[in-house]
Motif scaffolding. Structure first.
Motif, short mmCIF file in Angstrom:
data_model
loop_
_atom_site.label_atom_id
_atom_site.label_comp_id
_atom_site.label_asym_id
_atom_site.label_seq_id
_atom_site.Cartn_x
_atom_site.Cartn_y
_atom_site.Cartn_z
N GLY A 67 0.84 -1.21 0.00
CA GLY A 67 0.00 0.00 0.00
C GLY A 67 0.86 1.25 0.00
O GLY A 67 2.03 1.21 0.37
N ASN A 68 0.31 2.34 -0.43
CA ASN A 68 1.05 3.61 -0.41
C ASN A 68 0.18 4.75 0.10
O ASN A 68 0.36 5.89 -0.26
N SER A 69 -0.78 4.40 0.94
CA SER A 69 -1.67 5.43 1.50
C SER A 69 -1.40 5.60 2.99
O SER A 69 -2.25 5.29 3.84
N GLU A 70 -0.18 6.05 3.30
CA GLU A 70 0.21 6.15 4.71
C GLU A 70 -0.57 7.26 5.44
O GLU A 70 -0.81 8.32 4.88
N LYS A 71 -0.95 6.94 6.68
CA LYS A 71 -1.55 7.94 7.57
C LYS A 71 -0.76 7.93 8.87
O LYS A 71 -0.34 6.86 9.33
N CYS A 274 9.12 5.08 6.17
CA CYS A 274 7.83 4.46 5.78
C CYS A 274 8.01 3.18 4.98
O CYS A 274 7.02 2.59 4.53
N THR A 304 -2.01 0.35 5.31
CA THR A 304 -3.09 -0.27 4.53
C THR A 304 -4.43 0.08 5.16
O THR A 304 -4.51 0.51 6.32
N GLU A 305 -5.47 -0.15 4.41
CA GLU A 305 -6.82 0.08 4.93
C GLU A 305 -7.10 -0.86 6.10
O GLU A 305 -7.79 -0.49 7.06
N GLU A 308 -5.53 0.73 9.11
CA GLU A 308 -6.29 1.91 9.49
C GLU A 308 -7.57 1.54 10.21
O GLU A 308 -7.92 2.11 11.26
#
Length: 382
Positions: A67-71, A274, A304-305, A308
């Protein structure tokens, strides 16, 4: 060259190759420098299927990211007791506690007092998981836990970034990713077990640690920011040994000076900041933002979702933060191998009294002082 892991030396020592081997002929051994590495017990039985290489993170220059949607978050347990007893903010414990409620199991790390090593194990309840609380600054022996995992059941697996990267390759290979949540942490590198054995002998702790002793690498007695102190407690809660943060603990002096990490930590680590194959990455949130908090704060990255969604279900205080805040005090790149590395490893292999090696440590620190000053100036200019 054979199509197996037999030609690897100084690899990550994650042990995932042993799990996937259809012949079950791969095991881990401790090399002369005090690090685990795989070996083939019966080379004649190997059919060169290559499965061990297919799940080996050391064998690939790239990270097995998904994944590349880091929060980014700062977080801690809403339970004061959990936060107090964990080495940081208690986030890992709360993630595990929530998953136990949902019928999952957790593969984490505990300290084996009798074998004087950190080991992966599978916990099937929150009570069993209690022994995993607290940081363990040792390379873990993964096989007890990894071999106890039934890939058809549901688990959260925790470990160093290199262990988790190989494990991601494994569950992807057997098409069972949906059954797993993976968590790693900001890793400084893994110190030699010979350092730990030398430390135990230096302070006569090898005789004092009993099967029911509590060994702690991060003690908040003097505050979270002063928690780099090792302690050993007895079964009644009394303190057998406690090293002072202010006087400087010798284990941490050698470890944080990067004098005795695994060779792959210097040359083959690709997991800083990251860069991760996990669903969640955690660590201590050091830095300016929380410098006055002495209870412990975790930095959290959800990658990843799945990661999260999990943190949002847990008993956590979460504060959205900028990436620079969460990663402010974390290592940006791999350390440089010290010029006295081989000498230190040779001394530690005989379990030398660390107090006799302290002069060597001081010499090394003086030798790299100009480099440290230049780095500090560059950071200030930025």
């Amino acid at each position: 060259m054979p199509n197996n892991i037999s030609h690897f030396r100084n690899c990550y020592g994650c042990g995932v190759c042993a799990i996937i081997c259809p012949k079950k002929i791969i095991d881990l051994k401790e090399n002369k420098n005090g690090f685990y590495e795989p070996y083939i017990k019966d080379p004649e039985s190997c059919n060169d299927c290559g499965l061990c290489l297919s799940v080996c993170s050391f064998n690939d220059k790239e990270v097995s990211t998904i994944g590349n949607s880091e929060k980014f978050y700062a977080g801690w347990s809403l339970s004061e007791d959990v936060r107090k007893k964990c080495s940081s903010g208690g986030v890992a414990f709360e993630l595990a506690a929530q998953l136990f409620k949902e019928g999952w199991m957790v593969c984490g790390v505990k300290y084996n007092n009798e074998k004087q090593r950190a080991e992966h194990f599978v916990a099937r309840s929150e009570e069993e998981y209690l022994s995993s609380r607290g940081s363990k600054y040792l390379q873990s022996y993964t096989l007890p836990g990894f071999l106890d995992i039934d890939k058809n059941d549901r688990y959260m697996v925790t470990g160093t970034p290199c262990q988790i990267d190989s494990f991601r390759r494994y569950i992807r290979k057997v098409k069972k990713e949906d059954n797993f949540i993976l968590m790693d942490f900001f890793c400084h590198g893994v110190p030699s077990r010979n350092l730990w054995k030398s430390y135990l002998k230096t302070f006569s702790l090898d005789d004092k640690i009993k099967p029911d002793s509590a060994v702690c690498w991060r003690n908040k007695k003097e505050g979270w920011h002063r928690s780099s102190a090792i302690s050993v407690g007895d079964k009644s809660g009394g303190l057998i040994y406690h090293s002072s943060f202010f006087n400087g603990d010798l284990f941490y002096k050698f470890f944080l000076s990067d004098l005795c990490l695994n060779r792959s930590c210097y040359s083959d680590c690709k997991f800083k900041l990251c860069s991760s194959a996990a669903d969640i990455r955690i660590g201590d949130l050091w830095g300016k933002q929380y410098k006055h908090d002495e209870s412990g704060v975790n930095g959290i990255i959800t990658l990843t979702e799945k990661g999260e969604n999990l943190i949002k279900r847990c008993n956590l205080q979460l504060i959205g933060e900028k990436d620079l805040v969460v990663m402010e005090a974390q290592m940006k790149k791999s350390p440089i191998m010290p010029w006295i590395y081989n000498l230190v490893q040779k001394k530690l292999s005989t379990y030398t009294d660390l107090r006799k090696l302290e002069k060597l440590l001081v010499l090394y620190r003086y030798s790299i002082l100009p480099r440290r000053i230049v780095r500090k100036i560059k950071r200030s200019l930025k």
